[in-house]
Design a protein around this motif. Structure first.
Motif, PDB file in Angstrom:
ATOM      1  N   UNK A 151     -35.644 -46.891   2.536  1.00  0.00           N
ATOM      2  CA  UNK A 151     -35.716 -46.535   1.113  1.00  0.00           C
ATOM      3  C   UNK A 151     -37.027 -45.839   0.799  1.00  0.00           C
ATOM      4  N   UNK A 152     -38.119 -46.394   1.302  1.00  0.00           N
ATOM      5  CA  UNK A 152     -39.424 -45.808   1.014  1.00  0.00           C
ATOM      6  C   UNK A 152     -39.577 -44.440   1.666  1.00  0.00           C
ATOM      7  N   UNK A 153     -39.010 -44.272   2.866  1.00  0.00           N
ATOM      8  CA  UNK A 153     -39.072 -42.962   3.520  1.00  0.00           C
ATOM      9  C   UNK A 153     -38.282 -41.935   2.714  1.00  0.00           C
ATOM     10  N   UNK A 154     -37.130 -42.332   2.179  1.00  0.00           N
ATOM     11  CA  UNK A 154     -36.356 -41.429   1.325  1.00  0.00           C
ATOM     12  C   UNK A 154     -37.117 -41.108   0.045  1.00  0.00           C
ATOM     13  N   UNK A 155     -37.799 -42.108  -0.488  1.00  0.00           N
ATOM     14  CA  UNK A 155     -38.591 -41.921  -1.708  1.00  0.00           C
ATOM     15  C   UNK A 155     -39.706 -40.911  -1.491  1.00  0.00           C
ATOM     16  N   UNK A 156     -40.443 -41.064  -0.414  1.00  0.00           N
ATOM     17  CA  UNK A 156     -41.538 -40.144  -0.098  1.00  0.00           C
ATOM     18  C   UNK A 156     -41.003 -38.741   0.203  1.00  0.00           C
ATOM     19  N   UNK A 157     -39.890 -38.687   0.937  1.00  0.00           N
ATOM     20  CA  UNK A 157     -39.303 -37.398   1.310  1.00  0.00           C
ATOM     21  C   UNK A 157     -38.866 -36.612   0.084  1.00  0.00           C
ATOM     22  N   UNK A 158     -38.204 -37.293  -0.859  1.00  0.00           N
ATOM     23  CA  UNK A 158     -37.714 -36.596  -2.049  1.00  0.00           C
ATOM     24  C   UNK A 158     -38.844 -36.210  -2.986  1.00  0.00           C
ATOM     25  N   UNK A 159     -39.831 -37.086  -3.134  1.00  0.00           N
ATOM     26  CA  UNK A 159     -40.971 -36.773  -4.004  1.00  0.00           C
ATOM     27  C   UNK A 159     -41.688 -35.524  -3.510  1.00  0.00           C
ATOM     28  N   UNK A 160     -41.925 -35.467  -2.208  1.00  0.00           N
ATOM     29  CA  UNK A 160     -42.595 -34.303  -1.617  1.00  0.00           C
ATOM     30  C   UNK A 160     -41.645 -33.114  -1.512  1.00  0.00           C
ATOM     31  N   UNK A 161     -40.444 -33.365  -1.027  1.00  0.00           N
ATOM     32  CA  UNK A 161     -39.510 -32.262  -0.771  1.00  0.00           C
ATOM     33  C   UNK A 161     -39.050 -31.542  -2.014  1.00  0.00           C
ATOM     34  N   UNK A 162     -38.982 -32.241  -3.157  1.00  0.00           N
ATOM     35  CA  UNK A 162     -38.544 -31.602  -4.396  1.00  0.00           C
ATOM     36  C   UNK A 162     -39.691 -31.371  -5.369  1.00  0.00           C
ATOM     37  N   UNK A 163     -40.883 -31.872  -5.036  1.00  0.00           N
ATOM     38  CA  UNK A 163     -42.031 -31.681  -5.921  1.00  0.00           C
ATOM     39  C   UNK A 163     -41.881 -32.405  -7.247  1.00  0.00           C
ATOM     40  N   UNK A 164     -41.268 -33.573  -7.218  1.00  0.00           N
ATOM     41  CA  UNK A 164     -40.973 -34.296  -8.460  1.00  0.00           C
ATOM     42  C   UNK A 164     -42.185 -35.055  -8.997  1.00  0.00           C
ATOM     43  N   UNK A 197     -33.562 -29.368   0.904  1.00  0.00           N
ATOM     44  CA  UNK A 197     -33.323 -28.994   2.298  1.00  0.00           C
ATOM     45  C   UNK A 197     -32.289 -29.949   2.895  1.00  0.00           C
ATOM     46  N   UNK A 198     -31.690 -29.554   3.987  1.00  0.00           N
ATOM     47  CA  UNK A 198     -30.673 -30.391   4.626  1.00  0.00           C
ATOM     48  C   UNK A 198     -31.260 -31.729   5.067  1.00  0.00           C
ATOM     49  N   UNK A 199     -32.491 -31.711   5.588  1.00  0.00           N
ATOM     50  CA  UNK A 199     -33.124 -32.944   6.048  1.00  0.00           C
ATOM     51  C   UNK A 199     -33.407 -33.888   4.878  1.00  0.00           C
ATOM     52  N   UNK A 200     -33.924 -33.339   3.767  1.00  0.00           N
ATOM     53  CA  UNK A 200     -34.199 -34.164   2.599  1.00  0.00           C
ATOM     54  C   UNK A 200     -32.910 -34.792   2.083  1.00  0.00           C
ATOM     55  N   UNK A 201     -31.845 -33.992   2.031  1.00  0.00           N
ATOM     56  CA  UNK A 201     -30.571 -34.507   1.537  1.00  0.00           C
ATOM     57  C   UNK A 201     -30.037 -35.627   2.431  1.00  0.00           C
ATOM     58  N   UNK A 202     -30.085 -35.446   3.741  1.00  0.00           N
ATOM     59  CA  UNK A 202     -29.593 -36.473   4.662  1.00  0.00           C
ATOM     60  C   UNK A 202     -30.394 -37.770   4.525  1.00  0.00           C
ATOM     61  N   UNK A 203     -31.694 -37.624   4.386  1.00  0.00           N
ATOM     62  CA  UNK A 203     -32.560 -38.807   4.292  1.00  0.00           C
ATOM     63  C   UNK A 203     -32.262 -39.615   3.038  1.00  0.00           C
ATOM     64  N   UNK A 204     -32.056 -38.918   1.922  1.00  0.00           N
ATOM     65  CA  UNK A 204     -31.778 -39.611   0.665  1.00  0.00           C
ATOM     66  C   UNK A 204     -30.350 -40.141   0.640  1.00  0.00           C
ATOM     67  N   UNK A 205     -29.388 -39.334   1.067  1.00  0.00           N
ATOM     68  CA  UNK A 205     -27.976 -39.750   1.049  1.00  0.00           C
ATOM     69  C   UNK A 205     -27.740 -40.976   1.924  1.00  0.00           C
ATOM     70  N   UNK A 206     -28.567 -41.154   2.960  1.00  0.00           N
ATOM     71  CA  UNK A 206     -28.381 -42.259   3.895  1.00  0.00           C
ATOM     72  C   UNK A 206     -28.605 -43.622   3.257  1.00  0.00           C
ATOM     73  N   UNK A 207     -29.300 -43.678   2.108  1.00  0.00           N
ATOM     74  CA  UNK A 207     -29.573 -44.973   1.477  1.00  0.00           C
ATOM     75  C   UNK A 207     -28.624 -45.255   0.308  1.00  0.00           C
ATOM     76  N   UNK A 208     -27.633 -44.403   0.105  1.00  0.00           N
ATOM     77  CA  UNK A 208     -26.761 -44.548  -1.065  1.00  0.00           C
ATOM     78  C   UNK A 208     -25.866 -45.775  -0.980  1.00  0.00           C
TER      79      UNK A 208
END
Length: 293
Positions: free
Chosen positions: A139-152, A189-200
């Motif tokens: 979960x935390x890896x997805x959180x960090x990935x999306x925050x950085x990957x989308x610039x949120x 990006x495809x990697x960001x999407x996979x990382x976040x979708x994996x915790x759904x």
């Protein structure tokens, strides 16, 4: 303008009391115009300190009163003084604009110059990616990935529900509701999407994307703790916060050749000049490199 002028609440009370009530109503109306909890809290504190200092109704405040109050902050950092100045100027301008104050005395007050420290808050790309890669919690890896990957922004990340994310073109997109009540759609990006979708898992569309241990949405305080723990794990500065990841997104995407208007749209900046600060913070060249010394 639809904002009403604060009224004198109780004619039976002494004039000073009635005026103080009206001033407090003005402050409450002014503060309510801002959506950020951080801004609301800060502005409320600044107004309270100023009214306590002057001990006079806002309608009687003069430029010298504002200057005297700001002089009490002379030992504070320039950013602190600039913050207080901006808050007071905003309050006094608002009161004048709606016809409550006879003069905008804040217009004559200038905020102190503040050093641009943006360059000090931009991580190296290798540091950002390592911080994310060695995060052990999915979960935390997805959180960090999306925050950085989308610039949120931190508030945008914490507010996300699964209905805000959707698959698209082999990857995905996220819909962020941000500053100023603006909504923007960001392709991932495809990697960001996979990382976040994996915790759904089996989460419903209205469930928070990032849950706290109690089952509700992750708070900004919890988000910052996760980021700081990840930075410490990677041996990085303890100053790193969630907003550093947003800075990193802007800087690193520009370094990789992303058009500045595209970075502006992704981050939700009101002006391309704001995005342009990142090019000044990390220039790609300098005349100093052309000297023989």
């Amino acid at each position: 303008m639809s904002v009403s002028v604060p009224a004198i609440i109780s004619p039976s009370e002494p004039l000073a009391v009635r005026q103080a009530d009206a001033d407090q109503e003005l402050v409450a109306t002014w503060v309510a115009r801002h959506e950020s909890p951080h801004t609301v809290g800060n502005y409320r504190r600044q107004a309270r300190r100023f009214l306590t200092f002057t001990e006079r109704p806002l309608r009687e405040v003069r430029v010298c009163d504002v200057q005297a109050f700001l002089a009490t902050l002379s030992a504070k950092a320039p950013a602190t003084r600039a913050n207080a100045t901006a808050a007071l100027k905003s309050l006094l301008s608002f009161g004048y604009d709606i016809g409550y104050l006879p003069l905008n005395v804040g217009k004559m007050v200038k905020a102190p110059a503040v050093k641009n420290t943006l360059a000090e808050r931009i991580m190296e790309e290798a540091d950002a990616t390592r911080m994310i890669a060695i995060e052990p919690d999915p979960r935390n890896r997805a959180l960090l990935t999306l925050t950085y990957g989308a610039g949120l922004r931190a508030s945008e990340v914490c507010a996300l529900r699964w209905r805000d994310l959707s698959a698209r073109d082999g990857a995905g997109q996220v819909t962020a509701f941000g500053k100023g009540g603006k909504t923007r759609v960001i392709l991932l990006s495809a990697n960001t999407w996979r990382t976040v979708a994996a915790i759904s898992g089996d989460a419903g569309p209205d469930a928070p994307v990032f849950r706290s241990v109690k089952g509700g949405a992750l708070s900004r305080v919890q988000l910052h703790r996760i980021v700081k723990a990840a930075a410490a794990r990677a041996g990085l500065s303890p100053d790193i916060s969630a907003h550093w990841l947003r800075h990193a997104h802007a800087s690193h995407s520009l370094d990789r050749g992303a058009p500045i208007h595209l970075v502006q749209a992704t981050l939700g900046h009101a002006s391309v000049a704001t995005t342009g600060r990142y090019t000044h913070a990390r220039p790609s060249d300098s005349s100093a490199r052309y000297l023989g010394i």
